[in-house]
Design an enzyme around this catalytic site. Sequence first.
Site, PDB file in Angstrom:
ATOM      1  N   ASN A 230      -5.365  -4.702   1.510  1.00  0.00           N
ATOM      2  CA  ASN A 230      -4.179  -3.899   1.859  1.00  0.00           C
ATOM      3  C   ASN A 230      -4.516  -2.595   2.584  1.00  0.00           C
ATOM      4  O   ASN A 230      -3.704  -2.072   3.327  1.00  0.00           O
ATOM      5  CB  ASN A 230      -3.300  -3.650   0.630  1.00  0.00           C
ATOM      6  CG  ASN A 230      -3.990  -2.872  -0.449  1.00  0.00           C
ATOM      7  OD1 ASN A 230      -5.222  -2.833  -0.518  1.00  0.00           O
ATOM      8  ND2 ASN A 230      -3.227  -2.247  -1.319  1.00  0.00           N
TER       9      ASN A 230
ATOM     10  N   GLU B 228     -11.512   0.422  -8.635  1.00  0.00           N
ATOM     11  CA  GLU B 228     -10.086   0.769  -8.450  1.00  0.00           C
ATOM     12  C   GLU B 228      -9.350  -0.549  -8.486  1.00  0.00           C
ATOM     13  O   GLU B 228      -9.504  -1.369  -7.573  1.00  0.00           O
ATOM     14  CB  GLU B 228      -9.830   1.327  -7.059  1.00  0.00           C
ATOM     15  CG  GLU B 228     -10.387   2.653  -6.729  1.00  0.00           C
ATOM     16  CD  GLU B 228      -9.926   3.052  -5.312  1.00  0.00           C
ATOM     17  OE1 GLU B 228      -9.921   4.246  -5.061  1.00  0.00           O
ATOM     18  OE2 GLU B 228      -9.587   2.195  -4.487  1.00  0.00           O
TER      19      GLU B 228
ATOM     20  N   CYS C  51      -1.420  -0.562  -4.420  1.00  0.00           N
ATOM     21  CA  CYS C  51      -1.765  -0.453  -5.839  1.00  0.00           C
ATOM     22  C   CYS C  51      -0.864   0.545  -6.537  1.00  0.00           C
ATOM     23  O   CYS C  51      -0.477   0.366  -7.680  1.00  0.00           O
ATOM     24  CB  CYS C  51      -3.227  -0.062  -6.004  1.00  0.00           C
ATOM     25  SG  CYS C  51      -3.632   1.503  -5.234  1.00  0.00           S
TER      26      CYS C  51
END
Length: 501
Positions: free
Chosen positions: A167, A263, A297
């Site tokens: 992304n 992450e 996210c």
Amino acid sequence: MMQTTQFEDMKEGLDYKYYCEGKWKKSTSGKTIPIYNPYNNELVGNIQACKKEEIDRIIQCARDNIECWKDTPLNERVDILRKAAKLIRDWAEPLGQKLMKEIGKPIKSAISEIVRTADIFEGTSDFASTLGGETIMGDAFEGFTREKISMSYRVPLGVVLCIGPFNYPFNLTGSKIAPALVAGNAVVMKPSTQGAITALHYGIILQEAGVPPGVFNIVTGRGSEIGDHLIGNSGIDMIAFTGSSETGKSLARTAGMKPLLLELGGKDAAIVLDDANIELTVKSIVSGAFSFSGQRCTAVKRVLPMPKIADKLVEMVVGETLKLSVGDPEQNNTIGPLISSKQCDFVQGLIDDALEKGASLKCGNKREGNILWPTVLDNITTDMRIAWEEPFGPVLPILRINSAEEAINISNKSEYGLQGMIFTENLDLAFNIAQELEVGTVQINGKSSRGPDHFPFLGTKSSGLGTQGIKYSIEAMSRPKAVVMNLSEKGKLVRECKAGE
Ligand code: NAP
């Protein structure tokens, strides 16, 4: 425009090569992976499917160059990063175009992803040039004197493996590459397959900026096929990863004792109290939930409104959602294609499950190709999958709550702990709720988001491990080296305290 002869070396026709020892190479596997534009299914290019022996060679090449880069003075490493930042900024437009085609990101956001990465390279250079060490005298501990002095400074870890998600394939590799290099590490980058073409340009950028051949290398191939081999390789000293919690957990099992910076996914909840500024709240929720079609996210992934504000909030959220443009990313529509039809099926499955269990459809639930219309679902209950699972698509579930305590419970019951949001005019209460939320960051009166990039960025539970952000990433990618001076007592000055007059 991008101008350098290296572009000719980087690819043959639509076949992009991988990057090792400062050279562009084709895999001897003879296999490539096609990358299709998720909006119109046109072929953007093919990337190399590297073989395990090539991965070993790439990692060895990085290892062979640890010393030369570590010994390069910090001010030279900083200068190189600054040059890289300038190139990234100069090439933002053509790189943004590539990114838009490769992952279907709206063109303006694609260009700003590139520009933001230039900012990270600059910010990392600025911070790194102030890097200092620490001197500690021994006499704070009983039995020790000032003749024992610890002097510590930071040293690199060796070879850092940087793995990015689809992304933000340029930005979330850059946010790892810059601190790794400035701290003196050699780097192996493995970009996400979808997004790899844009990320491969780091080979050109860093070579032009002055990173010596072999210090920075890029391997391409499907993570499911080469990931374990990369991670398990004893030549890797540290792994910085962004991606799903599922991959992150599997990676952690394979990595053994290698230091990790992870992450991962999120399920960020916006708690809306009765006294919230409704215009600000609606604006934050709609842009937070639907930018890049919810494939972020830190997207707003659930809304928990209190009873007195819920009806008005839902009505206004739906009104704003219906205004969002849908279609071609090249025309900068907010809602574009999801990354794959498999991902569309997954999001549709979450919507269907909620509707079967009694959720109210307020708008959306329409699909054409890889585009899903922005969908708002009201009256979500905790037995529905959408209450807990990360959709990574344009769907916003609303779980009505009756008290701040209930909101805290629902937020904290999540397996994720990336960010939380509280919308209210009562800052005292907001602060108290913030202290209860088991997340890395709480936003008060703002949407969940990463940045500015010098802020600490982290997730608890399944959302991550370690802390990112310019200073924190440099710290995670280096370690203190302490040298202790043991002075002789012979030279000690002896002075006695005198009683006052
Ligand atoms: P993903 O499927 O987990 O992939 C992430 C990266 O891992 C890709 O480069 C992928 O390569 C690679 N990979 C796959 N299997 C691997 C394995 N076994 N070993 C090593 N690497 C492997 O995630 P994604 O779909 O790209 O990204 C979406 C997810 O990332 C979401 O869950 C989102 O919340 C999370 N994310 C988190 C943050 C954050 O800051 N917390 C930011 C952005 C995204 P291939 O592409 O070749 O499969």
